[in-house]
Design an enzyme around this catalytic site. Structure first.
Site, PDB file in Angstrom:
ATOM      1  N   HIS A 260       0.727  -1.659  -0.022  1.00 39.26           N
ATOM      2  CA  HIS A 260      -0.039  -0.194  -0.324  1.00 39.26           C
ATOM      3  C   HIS A 260       0.989   0.739  -0.120  1.00 39.26           C
ATOM      4  O   HIS A 260       0.971   2.541  -1.140  1.00 39.26           O
ATOM      5  CB  HIS A 260      -0.724   0.167   1.219  1.00 39.26           C
ATOM      6  CG  HIS A 260      -1.964   1.219   1.401  1.00 39.26           C
ATOM      7  ND1 HIS A 260      -3.163   0.819   0.780  1.00 39.26           N
ATOM      8  CD2 HIS A 260      -1.607   2.534   2.116  1.00 39.26           C
ATOM      9  CE1 HIS A 260      -3.208   2.511   1.188  1.00 39.26           C
ATOM     10  NE2 HIS A 260      -2.770   2.974   1.791  1.00 39.26           N
ATOM     11  N   GLU A 261       1.581   1.201   1.032  1.00 37.63           N
ATOM     12  CA  GLU A 261       2.811   2.472   0.997  1.00 37.63           C
ATOM     13  C   GLU A 261       3.897   2.819   0.105  1.00 37.63           C
ATOM     14  O   GLU A 261       4.209   3.736  -0.527  1.00 37.63           O
ATOM     15  CB  GLU A 261       3.172   2.311   2.644  1.00 37.63           C
ATOM     16  CG  GLU A 261       2.913   2.791   4.045  1.00 37.63           C
ATOM     17  CD  GLU A 261       1.701   3.698   3.450  1.00 37.63           C
ATOM     18  OE1 GLU A 261       1.780   4.789   3.124  1.00 37.63           O
ATOM     19  OE2 GLU A 261       0.289   3.538   4.315  1.00 37.63           O
ATOM     20  N   HIS A 264       1.861   4.540  -2.722  1.00 35.82           N
ATOM     21  CA  HIS A 264       1.964   6.093  -2.248  1.00 35.82           C
ATOM     22  C   HIS A 264       2.833   6.399  -3.418  1.00 35.82           C
ATOM     23  O   HIS A 264       3.387   7.552  -3.033  1.00 35.82           O
ATOM     24  CB  HIS A 264       1.976   5.901  -1.039  1.00 35.82           C
ATOM     25  CG  HIS A 264       0.323   6.260  -0.710  1.00 35.82           C
ATOM     26  ND1 HIS A 264      -0.695   6.806  -0.776  1.00 35.82           N
ATOM     27  CD2 HIS A 264      -0.544   5.459   0.825  1.00 35.82           C
ATOM     28  CE1 HIS A 264      -1.546   7.166  -0.676  1.00 35.82           C
ATOM     29  NE2 HIS A 264      -1.760   5.941   0.802  1.00 35.82           N
ATOM     30  N   GLU A 290      -5.317   7.704  -2.841  1.00 38.87           N
ATOM     31  CA  GLU A 290      -5.482   6.457  -2.162  1.00 38.87           C
ATOM     32  C   GLU A 290      -5.628   5.931  -4.025  1.00 38.87           C
ATOM     33  O   GLU A 290      -5.265   4.495  -3.167  1.00 38.87           O
ATOM     34  CB  GLU A 290      -6.729   6.632  -1.386  1.00 38.87           C
ATOM     35  CG  GLU A 290      -6.910   5.345  -0.751  1.00 38.87           C
ATOM     36  CD  GLU A 290      -5.514   5.134   0.618  1.00 38.87           C
ATOM     37  OE1 GLU A 290      -5.550   6.158   0.019  1.00 38.87           O
ATOM     38  OE2 GLU A 290      -5.656   4.341   1.079  1.00 38.87           O
TER      39      GLU A 290
HETATM   40 ZN    ZN Z   1      -3.270   5.228   2.075  1.00 41.48          ZN
END
Ligand code: ZN
Length: 498
Positions: A260-261, A264, A290
């Protein structure tokens, strides 16, 4: 020097102050000893006051006036002046006393929440929520809005979105999602037990690091450290950091929060370096940001193609632990769906119902349709209707999230669901542009997929408004259909739901 060069210089100085804050924040969340807290609080306040003063200054006002001719131009300089003006106006519109009141309230409410949640004591934080709501209204009034006070707060994170546009999307999504969740949760649940098999922390971290590298996260311009609540932070275009956390009895924790990171971070590492340090050198909005984390976490890293490439690597990394697991079993585990009470534990199918519940309650609070005292009951009623589970106490209900206790109330939750919708839309565009997308993923080849995202989205930073960027990237406005197609195809089918 030309007016735009002088403006860019001043913006870079402000950007450097923001980066100093980010470095201090990162240190606080990773390595700082507890004893440093009081001094760090002062240091952070000092740097953010310096940045605020520069944004609101008469120097900035004069630089913007000198660049007025550029502002309507449909190019990068025009976008730079517009973004700089938005920040200057925000800094001058909100009175310093209100900024201070919000900061002091947030610190007090956060501490109260850390005690109230474990004690299941909503009554003790009720007056603080009431004050938080009042401060949020005052902030909205100061920022200004046309139709609804929440519009001002939504605009802070998801520029251009409003209560009306969000309600239209969310009502349509909820109408499709609630029946799908009912049908899936009525079916036999998928077996996720393999994810609880113990894997030593260092093995999990090495595996997550190797996957991050193969997805294209550039460790020469980043690093990975441990923290309590994982986040990504950009100190500059050459220094985009991620953090993660690990639980030896939950393989999904470190793995999916790392991916997830990484999503980003790939966004931030893909932004044109010429924008570095200016208001253009960042993501376009919370929702667009997101979308990038969800794209890699849910669409890439939960797919059969992904696990056909990475399951053998995981088996080598953790000998003996997953020997009996095949790709199908792994995908079942990572696509397990359940009716959960806690948003942060929710799966991809039910997650958006948790978000919409919070957004709906924020709107009701601002409209006066729900009073703060009625929040626990309103929360539980909506959980029962939408998710078919009822919290047994407020710890599992209204007290679970920190958001309403650590800043103003309203304007931040909608971005999570915008991100899920946009991730699905981008996935369909990527599959059209790359007909061999799944074959490439199964071969561990991510360069073209990353190049696609950089070209359509990343490199533009904050040049375009989110709605404009989404249309340019996917050919259509943000909608619910791609997400619903994804959930039906990848979750409905696994559960025998037509
Ligand atoms: Zn996030």
């Amino acid at each position: 020097m030309s007016a735009i060069d002088l403006l860019r210089d001043e913006l870079r100085t402000i950007g450097d102050l923001d980066s100093i804050s980010a470095a201090l924040d990162w240190d606080q969340a990773t390595y700082m000893p507890d004893g440093g807290a009081a001094a760090r609080g002062r240091q952070l306040a000092l740097v953010s006051e310096m940045a605020h003063a520069k944004r609101a200054s008469s120097t900035m006002r004069d630089l913007l006036s000198a660049c007025r001719d550029l502002e309507s131009r449909d190019d990068v300089d025009g976008a730079l002046v517009r973004r700089a003006r938005q920040r200057h106006e925000r800094a001058t519109k909100v009175p310093a006393a209100l900024v201070r009141a919000i900061k002091e309230h947030s610190a007090e409410a956060y501490v109260a929440w850390t005690h109230a949640r474990p004690a299941n004591d909503f009554a003790s934080v009720r007056p603080l929520l009431e004050r938080g709501l009042d401060l949020s209204r005052r902030l909205a009034d100061a920022l200004g809005y046309v139709d609804h006070p929440l519009d001002a707060l939504i605009d802070e994170n998801d520029r251009g979105s409003t209560v009306a546009s969000t309600v239209a999307l969310f009502d349509a999504l909820r109408a499709e999602l609630v029946p799908l969740v009912k049908a899936i949760t009525a079916a036999k649940p998928l077996d996720a037990s393999i994810l609880a098999r113990p894997v030593p922390a260092h093995v999990q971290l090495e595996f997550a690091r190797s996957v991050a590298e193969q997805l294209g996260y550039d460790f020469h311009r980043g690093r990975m450290d441990l923290t309590h609540h994982p986040f990504m932070t950009r100190l500059s275009g050459g220094d985009v950091r991620i953090t993660t956390r690990v639980r030896e009895d939950d393989f999904g924790e470190a793995f999916f929060s790392t991916v997830h990171e990484v999503g980003h971070a790939l966004y931030e590492q893909g932004i044109d370096l010429a924008f570095d340090g200016t208001p253009l050198g960042e993501g376009a909005s919370s929702g667009v940001h997101e979308s990038q984390s969800r794209f890699w976490e849910n669409f890439v890293a939960r797919s059969p193609a992904f696990w056909s490439r990475f399951l053998p690597e995981l088996k080598r990394a953790a000998p003996g632990t997953f020997d009996d697991v095949d790709v199908e079993r792994m995908v079942h585990a990572v696509r397990h769906v359940g009716r959960s009470l806690i948003r942060t534990d929710a799966d991809e199918v039910t997650y958006n119902l948790h978000v919409m519940l919070r957004f709906g309650l924020e709107k009701d609070l601002f409209d006066g349709a729900v009073k703060v005292a009625e929040l626990p009951d309103a929360w539980n009623a909506r959980m029962t209707t939408d998710l078919g589970v009822t919290p047994s106490d407020d710890r599992e209900g209204v007290l679970q999230d920190v958001h309403w206790f650590c800043t103003t109330i309203g304007g931040s939750f909608q971005g999570y669901t915008f991100g899920n919708m946009l991730a699905a839309q981008l996935w369909e565009s990527a599959a059209t542009a790359m007909p061999d997308l799944e074959t490439a993923i199964a071969a561990g080849e991510f360069d073209r997929l990353r190049a696609f995202l950089i070209d359509r989205l990343h490199r533009h930073g904050a040049v375009y408004d989110p709605a404009q960027l989404i249309e340019r990237a996917t050919g259509k406005p943000l909608g619910i259909e791609p997400l619903m197609r994804h959930l039906r195809a990848n979750y409905g089918a696994l559960h025998g739901v037509a």
